[in-house]
Design a protein around this motif. Structure first.
Motif, PDB file in Angstrom:
ATOM      1  N   GLU A  62       0.807  -1.214   0.000  1.00 41.11           N
ATOM      2  CA  GLU A  62       0.000   0.000   0.000  1.00 41.11           C
ATOM      3  C   GLU A  62       0.844   1.270   0.000  1.00 41.11           C
ATOM      4  O   GLU A  62       2.029   1.250   0.325  1.00 41.11           O
ATOM      5  N   PHE A  63       0.178   2.363  -0.392  1.00 42.62           N
ATOM      6  CA  PHE A  63       0.706   3.712  -0.265  1.00 42.62           C
ATOM      7  C   PHE A  63      -0.106   4.390   0.836  1.00 42.62           C
ATOM      8  O   PHE A  63      -1.326   4.454   0.745  1.00 42.62           O
ATOM      9  N   ASN A  64       0.564   4.923   1.837  1.00 39.38           N
ATOM     10  CA  ASN A  64      -0.108   5.602   2.935  1.00 39.38           C
ATOM     11  C   ASN A  64       0.316   7.069   2.898  1.00 39.38           C
ATOM     12  O   ASN A  64       1.492   7.379   3.069  1.00 39.38           O
ATOM     13  N   VAL A  65      -0.654   7.963   2.673  1.00 38.97           N
ATOM     14  CA  VAL A  65      -0.366   9.393   2.563  1.00 38.97           C
ATOM     15  C   VAL A  65      -1.002  10.107   3.749  1.00 38.97           C
ATOM     16  O   VAL A  65      -2.225  10.102   3.902  1.00 38.97           O
ATOM     17  N   GLN A  66      -0.160  10.712   4.564  1.00 40.61           N
ATOM     18  CA  GLN A  66      -0.616  11.449   5.743  1.00 40.61           C
ATOM     19  C   GLN A  66      -0.294  12.923   5.567  1.00 40.61           C
ATOM     20  O   GLN A  66       0.858  13.280   5.291  1.00 40.61           O
ATOM     21  N   PHE A  67      -1.280  13.778   5.712  1.00 41.25           N
ATOM     22  CA  PHE A  67      -1.087  15.219   5.611  1.00 41.25           C
ATOM     23  C   PHE A  67      -1.035  15.825   7.007  1.00 41.25           C
ATOM     24  O   PHE A  67      -1.762  15.390   7.909  1.00 41.25           O
ATOM     25  N   PHE A  68      -0.198  16.851   7.159  1.00 41.66           N
ATOM     26  CA  PHE A  68      -0.011  17.526   8.437  1.00 41.66           C
ATOM     27  C   PHE A  68      -0.045  19.029   8.216  1.00 41.66           C
ATOM     28  O   PHE A  68       0.344  19.525   7.155  1.00 41.66           O
ATOM     29  N   ASP A  69      -0.485  19.745   9.261  1.00 42.39           N
ATOM     30  CA  ASP A  69      -0.472  21.201   9.187  1.00 42.39           C
ATOM     31  C   ASP A  69       0.852  21.734   9.733  1.00 42.39           C
ATOM     32  O   ASP A  69       1.718  20.959  10.145  1.00 42.39           O
ATOM     33  N   HIS A  70       0.999  23.047   9.752  1.00 42.85           N
ATOM     34  CA  HIS A  70       2.259  23.662  10.169  1.00 42.85           C
ATOM     35  C   HIS A  70       2.593  23.417  11.636  1.00 42.85           C
ATOM     36  O   HIS A  70       3.732  23.581  12.054  1.00 42.85           O
ATOM     37  N   MET A  71       1.607  22.978  12.415  1.00 40.65           N
ATOM     38  CA  MET A  71       1.840  22.637  13.830  1.00 40.65           C
ATOM     39  C   MET A  71       2.060  21.131  13.991  1.00 40.65           C
ATOM     40  O   MET A  71       2.100  20.624  15.103  1.00 40.65           O
ATOM     41  N   HIS A  72       2.168  20.425  12.880  1.00 44.44           N
ATOM     42  CA  HIS A  72       2.434  18.982  12.820  1.00 44.44           C
ATOM     43  C   HIS A  72       1.261  18.128  13.307  1.00 44.44           C
ATOM     44  O   HIS A  72       1.446  17.006  13.746  1.00 44.44           O
ATOM     45  N   HIS A  73       0.047  18.666  13.205  1.00 43.44           N
ATOM     46  CA  HIS A  73      -1.163  17.903  13.507  1.00 43.44           C
ATOM     47  C   HIS A  73      -1.681  17.291  12.209  1.00 43.44           C
ATOM     48  O   HIS A  73      -1.688  17.956  11.164  1.00 43.44           O
ATOM     49  N   ARG A  74      -2.150  16.039  12.303  1.00 43.86           N
ATOM     50  CA  ARG A  74      -2.718  15.383  11.124  1.00 43.86           C
ATOM     51  C   ARG A  74      -3.956  16.130  10.633  1.00 43.86           C
ATOM     52  O   ARG A  74      -4.773  16.566  11.421  1.00 43.86           O
ATOM     53  N   VAL A  75      -4.075  16.236   9.322  1.00 42.08           N
ATOM     54  CA  VAL A  75      -5.264  16.801   8.695  1.00 42.08           C
ATOM     55  C   VAL A  75      -6.045  15.593   8.184  1.00 42.08           C
ATOM     56  O   VAL A  75      -5.837  15.118   7.068  1.00 42.08           O
ATOM     57  N   GLU A  76      -6.905  15.067   9.040  1.00 43.92           N
ATOM     58  CA  GLU A  76      -7.596  13.794   8.791  1.00 43.92           C
ATOM     59  C   GLU A  76      -8.348  13.758   7.467  1.00 43.92           C
ATOM     60  O   GLU A  76      -8.365  12.737   6.786  1.00 43.92           O
ATOM     61  N   SER A  77      -8.963  14.867   7.098  1.00 41.36           N
ATOM     62  CA  SER A  77      -9.791  14.878   5.886  1.00 41.36           C
ATOM     63  C   SER A  77      -8.980  14.648   4.612  1.00 41.36           C
ATOM     64  O   SER A  77      -9.544  14.294   3.578  1.00 41.36           O
ATOM     65  N   LEU A  78      -7.667  14.820   4.674  1.00 43.77           N
ATOM     66  CA  LEU A  78      -6.824  14.657   3.497  1.00 43.77           C
ATOM     67  C   LEU A  78      -6.076  13.321   3.466  1.00 43.77           C
ATOM     68  O   LEU A  78      -5.605  12.901   2.406  1.00 43.77           O
ATOM     69  N   CYS A  79      -5.956  12.656   4.609  1.00 47.62           N
ATOM     70  CA  CYS A  79      -5.163  11.424   4.704  1.00 47.62           C
ATOM     71  C   CYS A  79      -5.850  10.264   3.995  1.00 47.62           C
ATOM     72  O   CYS A  79      -7.056  10.068   4.136  1.00 47.62           O
ATOM     73  N   LYS A  80      -5.038   9.490   3.245  1.00 50.03           N
ATOM     74  CA  LYS A  80      -5.604   8.358   2.497  1.00 50.03           C
ATOM     75  C   LYS A  80      -4.596   7.225   2.396  1.00 50.03           C
ATOM     76  O   LYS A  80      -3.394   7.452   2.391  1.00 50.03           O
ATOM     77  N   THR A  81      -5.134   6.015   2.265  1.00 52.70           N
ATOM     78  CA  THR A  81      -4.319   4.830   2.014  1.00 52.70           C
ATOM     79  C   THR A  81      -4.848   4.178   0.756  1.00 52.70           C
ATOM     80  O   THR A  81      -6.055   4.018   0.580  1.00 52.70           O
ATOM     81  N   PHE A  82      -3.921   3.794  -0.134  1.00 54.97           N
ATOM     82  CA  PHE A  82      -4.285   3.168  -1.403  1.00 54.97           C
ATOM     83  C   PHE A  82      -3.614   1.808  -1.507  1.00 54.97           C
ATOM     84  O   PHE A  82      -2.427   1.680  -1.193  1.00 54.97           O
ATOM     85  N   SER A  83      -4.352   0.834  -1.957  1.00 59.37           N
ATOM     86  CA  SER A  83      -3.800  -0.512  -2.171  1.00 59.37           C
ATOM     87  C   SER A  83      -2.929  -0.505  -3.422  1.00 59.37           C
ATOM     88  O   SER A  83      -3.320   0.041  -4.457  1.00 59.37           O
ATOM     89  N   ARG A  84      -1.764  -1.129  -3.330  1.00 59.62           N
ATOM     90  CA  ARG A  84      -0.888  -1.209  -4.501  1.00 59.62           C
ATOM     91  C   ARG A  84      -1.308  -2.331  -5.436  1.00 59.62           C
ATOM     92  O   ARG A  84      -0.768  -2.454  -6.528  1.00 59.62           O
ATOM     93  N   LYS A  85      -2.300  -3.120  -5.051  1.00 57.93           N
ATOM     94  CA  LYS A  85      -2.793  -4.185  -5.933  1.00 57.93           C
ATOM     95  C   LYS A  85      -3.368  -3.600  -7.213  1.00 57.93           C
ATOM     96  O   LYS A  85      -3.460  -4.265  -8.224  1.00 57.93           O
ATOM     97  N   GLU A  86      -3.753  -2.327  -7.140  1.00 62.00           N
ATOM     98  CA  GLU A  86      -4.349  -1.663  -8.294  1.00 62.00           C
ATOM     99  C   GLU A  86      -3.303  -1.184  -9.294  1.00 62.00           C
ATOM    100  O   GLU A  86      -3.656  -0.693 -10.352  1.00 62.00           O
ATOM    101  N   GLU A  87      -2.011  -1.322  -8.966  1.00 63.68           N
ATOM    102  CA  GLU A  87      -0.953  -0.838  -9.854  1.00 63.68           C
ATOM    103  C   GLU A  87      -1.011  -1.525 -11.210  1.00 63.68           C
ATOM    104  O   GLU A  87      -1.179  -2.665 -11.351  1.00 63.68           O
TER     105      GLU A  87
END
Length: 171
Positions: free
Chosen positions: A146-171
């Motif tokens: 998988e690809f795990n993409v985590q977004f953070f703000d300038h205070m290093h808090h996760r921005v949950e609405s943007l975070c996503k995980t994608f299966s690499r089986k779809e490659e």
């Protein structure tokens, strides 16, 4: 493998240094997708694979291709590919270079999507975000399945609405 991806810092050297210092020992690669507005040899950019944005001058490549685990990563700013209008030109270039991960900035719009076996990531802007309030960067973890993409703000808090995980089986 973990990657720090940031873009459009527009002269925020101290803030860029803080992000770099926070993740220096935690990530395997750091990518700056352009518009740092800093000289290419600036201490804040040391260790980054940095590309040239439309607001940058100096000795930056327009694009870079790097091996990440078992896939190619293509990084660019995006202005040369008209990313504010379409991702089609970026898609064509990714196909040409065999990239499965495409990182870009320019639009200041944070987000990621998995299309036709390719992961597109725009870390947003660390200076002037659009459509959201948070000034963002992201951490990409490339795993075997998988690809795990985590977004953070300038205070290093996760921005949950943007975070996503994608299966690499779809490659």
């Amino acid at each position: 493998m973990k990657l720090l991806i940031i873009s459009d810092t527009h002269g925020f050297e101290q803030e860029l240094l803080q992000v770099k210092e926070k993740y220096d020992k935690e990530v395997d690669m750091m990518i700056h997708c352009g518009d740092s507005e800093l000289p290419s040899n600036h201490v804040a950019l040391v260790g980054f694979q940095a590309v040239k944005g439309n607001c940058d001058i100096g000795n930056f490549p327009n694009d870079t291709i790097r091996q990440v685990r078992d896939v190619n990563l293509f990084a660019t700013h995006g202005h040369l590919y008209n990313v504010k209008m379409t991702l089609m030109n970026l898609q064509y270039r990714a196909e040409e270079v065999g990239a499965k991960i495409i990182c870009f900035g320019h639009s200041h719009l944070a987000g990621c999507e998995f299309v036709d076996g390719r992961l597109y990531i725009n870390p947003g802007s660390f200076h002037l975000p659009r459509r959201i309030l948070e000034r963002t960067y992201c951490i990409l973890e490339v795993k075997e399945t998988e690809f795990n993409v985590q977004f953070f703000d300038h205070m290093h808090h996760r921005v949950e609405s943007l975070c996503k995980t994608f299966s690499r089986k779809e490659e």
